[in-house]
Write an enzyme that holds these catalytic residues in place. Structure first.
Site, PDB file in Angstrom:
ATOM      1  N   ASN A  63       0.827  -1.204   0.000  1.00 54.84           N
ATOM      2  CA  ASN A  63       0.000   0.000   0.000  1.00 54.84           C
ATOM      3  C   ASN A  63       0.860   1.253   0.000  1.00 54.84           C
ATOM      4  OD1 ASN A  63      -2.147  -1.668   0.016  1.00 54.84           O
ATOM      5  ND2 ASN A  63      -2.635  -1.416   2.177  1.00 54.84           N
ATOM      6  N   VAL A  64       0.276   2.299  -0.539  1.00 55.59           N
ATOM      7  CA  VAL A  64       1.000   3.567  -0.654  1.00 55.59           C
ATOM      8  C   VAL A  64       0.336   4.633   0.216  1.00 55.59           C
ATOM      9  CG1 VAL A  64       1.865   3.040  -2.978  1.00 55.59           C
ATOM     10  CG2 VAL A  64      -0.371   4.143  -2.742  1.00 55.59           C
ATOM     11  N   HIS A 117       5.905  -0.373  -2.498  1.00 55.97           N
ATOM     12  CA  HIS A 117       5.432   0.397  -3.653  1.00 55.97           C
ATOM     13  C   HIS A 117       5.451   1.908  -3.409  1.00 55.97           C
ATOM     14  CE1 HIS A 117       3.115  -3.370  -5.279  1.00 55.97           C
ATOM     15  NE2 HIS A 117       4.412  -3.466  -5.401  1.00 55.97           N
TER      16      HIS A 117
HETATM   17  P1  NAD Z   1      -5.804  -5.600  -5.232  1.00 50.67           P
HETATM   18  O1  NAD Z   1      -6.698  -4.436  -5.492  1.00 50.67           O
HETATM   19  O2  NAD Z   1      -5.258  -6.360  -6.362  1.00 50.67           O
HETATM   20  O3  NAD Z   1      -6.551  -6.681  -4.314  1.00 50.67           O
HETATM   21  C1  NAD Z   1      -7.196  -6.364  -3.129  1.00 50.67           C
HETATM   22  C2  NAD Z   1      -7.503  -7.662  -2.398  1.00 50.67           C
HETATM   23  O4  NAD Z   1      -8.091  -7.304  -1.164  1.00 50.67           O
HETATM   24  C3  NAD Z   1      -8.518  -8.572  -3.107  1.00 50.67           C
HETATM   25  O5  NAD Z   1      -8.016  -9.899  -3.120  1.00 50.67           O
HETATM   26  C4  NAD Z   1      -9.772  -8.463  -2.249  1.00 50.67           C
HETATM   27  O6  NAD Z   1     -10.524  -9.673  -2.215  1.00 50.67           O
HETATM   28  C5  NAD Z   1      -9.157  -8.158  -0.895  1.00 50.67           C
HETATM   29  N1  NAD Z   1     -10.057  -7.460   0.027  1.00 50.67           N
HETATM   30  C6  NAD Z   1     -11.075  -6.604  -0.231  1.00 50.67           C
HETATM   31  N2  NAD Z   1     -11.625  -6.168   0.907  1.00 50.67           N
HETATM   32  C7  NAD Z   1     -10.922  -6.736   1.915  1.00 50.67           C
HETATM   33  C8  NAD Z   1     -10.995  -6.667   3.336  1.00 50.67           C
HETATM   34  N3  NAD Z   1     -11.896  -5.892   3.952  1.00 50.67           N
HETATM   35  N4  NAD Z   1     -10.114  -7.393   4.069  1.00 50.67           N
HETATM   36  C9  NAD Z   1      -9.176  -8.185   3.473  1.00 50.67           C
HETATM   37  N5  NAD Z   1      -9.069  -8.288   2.138  1.00 50.67           N
HETATM   38  C10 NAD Z   1      -9.915  -7.570   1.370  1.00 50.67           C
HETATM   39  O7  NAD Z   1      -4.658  -5.032  -4.312  1.00 50.67           O
HETATM   40  P2  NAD Z   1      -3.135  -5.445  -4.135  1.00 50.67           P
HETATM   41  O8  NAD Z   1      -2.996  -6.929  -4.075  1.00 50.67           O
HETATM   42  O9  NAD Z   1      -2.625  -4.605  -3.031  1.00 50.67           O
HETATM   43  O10 NAD Z   1      -2.358  -5.012  -5.491  1.00 50.67           O
HETATM   44  C11 NAD Z   1      -2.645  -3.966  -6.322  1.00 50.67           C
HETATM   45  C12 NAD Z   1      -1.762  -2.716  -6.239  1.00 50.67           C
HETATM   46  O11 NAD Z   1      -2.645  -1.712  -5.840  1.00 50.67           O
HETATM   47  C13 NAD Z   1      -0.657  -2.646  -5.247  1.00 50.67           C
HETATM   48  O12 NAD Z   1       0.480  -2.318  -5.946  1.00 50.67           O
HETATM   49  C14 NAD Z   1      -0.990  -1.453  -4.329  1.00 50.67           C
HETATM   50  O13 NAD Z   1       0.129  -0.612  -4.180  1.00 50.67           O
HETATM   51  C15 NAD Z   1      -2.018  -0.700  -5.093  1.00 50.67           C
HETATM   52  N6  NAD Z   1      -3.100  -0.040  -4.325  1.00 50.67           N
HETATM   53  C16 NAD Z   1      -2.856   0.484  -3.090  1.00 50.67           C
HETATM   54  C17 NAD Z   1      -3.895   1.070  -2.384  1.00 50.67           C
HETATM   55  C18 NAD Z   1      -3.605   1.646  -1.028  1.00 50.67           C
HETATM   56  O14 NAD Z   1      -2.493   2.060  -0.763  1.00 50.67           O
HETATM   57  N7  NAD Z   1      -4.590   1.656  -0.122  1.00 50.67           N
HETATM   58  C19 NAD Z   1      -5.177   1.139  -2.920  1.00 50.67           C
HETATM   59  C20 NAD Z   1      -5.380   0.609  -4.192  1.00 50.67           C
HETATM   60  C21 NAD Z   1      -4.328   0.004  -4.884  1.00 50.67           C
END
Ligand code: NAD
Length: 253
Positions: free
Chosen positions: A102-103, A119
């Site tokens: 996460n970022v 990331h």
């Molecule tokens: P992803 O979006 O690919 O997957 C998210 C996962 O979280 C899914 O498998 C989903 O089923 C699960 N999920 C949803 N709600 C949940 C909950 N309440 N508890 C537990 N699990 C839950 O995300 P990823 O695998 O992190 O990869 C994608 C890229 O997206 C990464 O590089 C990340 O840096 C970036 N990203 C980061 C953020 C952030 O910093 N918050 C937000 C969006 C995307």
């Protein structure tokens, strides 16, 4: 929530725990994952087509504004019980390494120390051409603003699709995965490499791998224990079950 006694025992006995988190752990703080539909203004865009150097070259203003929107979401969000449970977990096990994709900086805001950010972080800035770290710039009408050192456009200090991960963060994460006895994968779709290979490396070295996610992922067939559920519910419940005193230590419900 009921957990297998062998999982609770493994958690209590673990000397070195590595945790990998993904966007799912921040979903309950109101920050959308990449695989959820976006809302409002941004609903028409695919994040995987905005989070690339090509997209920035093509339309730097669009990418800059998308990150400004995401930064605003993150600033208004609060860490949730999942983040807080991982902060508390560090007090129950001899060594905990928290690795995040996460970022959003929410682990740090929840009080976790030494977080390995694979990331980057969207609250930091670098310039596009030379990657100078930049924390202040002259306000002009230009969007994105320019680097005060070299004049190239500013961008968020995050890893975009197709870019390399910060070498030192990746090295530390790989070391933690190879030397842990319990690896916890939380809220990640296990699609984005090289982070997705960390739990597999841990498994190969004999660690117990535990996955927490409401939906099964590509990793699920390879884990020792899969716990279906939301991080903000499962993680505090898991801590309370493993260490009943956790409840008295103010662990969120
Ligand atoms: P992803 O979006 O690919 O997957 C998210 C996962 O979280 C899914 O498998 C989903 O089923 C699960 N999920 C949803 N709600 C949940 C909950 N309440 N508890 C537990 N699990 C839950 O995300 P990823 O695998 O992190 O990869 C994608 C890229 O997206 C990464 O590089 C990340 O840096 C970036 N990203 C980061 C953020 C952030 O910093 N918050 C937000 C969006 C995307």
């Amino acid at each position: 929530m009921k957990f297998d006694e062998f999982l609770l025992e493994a958690l209590r006995r673990a000397r070195r725990v590595a945790v990998l988190t993904g966007a799912g752990i921040s979903a309950e703080s109101g920050i959308p994952t990449f695989r959820e539909a976006q809302t409002g203004l941004w609903a028409q865009y695919d994040p995987q087509e905005l989070a690339t150097p090509q997209a920035f070259r093509r339309n730097p203003r669009l990418v800059w504004e998308w990150y400004a929107w995401r930064r605003q979401l993150v600033t208004q969000a609060e860490p949730n019980p999942g983040h807080l449970a991982l902060t508390a977990l560090a007090g129950f096990v001899p060594q905990l390494t928290l690795i995040t994709q996460n970022v959003d900086g929410l682990h740090q805001r929840a009080g976790s120390a030494g977080v390995i950010e694979l990331h980057g972080n969207l609250t930091r800035y670098i310039c596009f051409d030379r990657r100078h770290p930049v924390s202040a710039w002259a306000e002009t009408d230009e969007v994105p603003p320019r680097c005060p050192l070299c004049g190239s456009r500013l961008r968020p200090d995050v890893v975009w699709f197709g870019e390399s991960l910060p070498a030192e963060a990746l090295r530390q994460a790989a070391t933690a995965a190879r030397s842990c006895d319990l690896f916890l994968s939380v809220g990640t779709s296990a699609l984005v490499q090289p982070a997705a290979s960390l739990p597999l490396e841990a498994r190969q070295q004999g660690a117990m791998v535990v996955e927490v996610n409401p939906k099964e992922t590509l990793l699920t067939p390879y884990v020792s224990v899969y716990v279906a559920g939301r991080a903000g519910e499962v993680l505090p419940a898991l801590l309370r079950a493993a260490w009943p005193s956790a409840a008295e230590n103010g662990l969120p419900g």
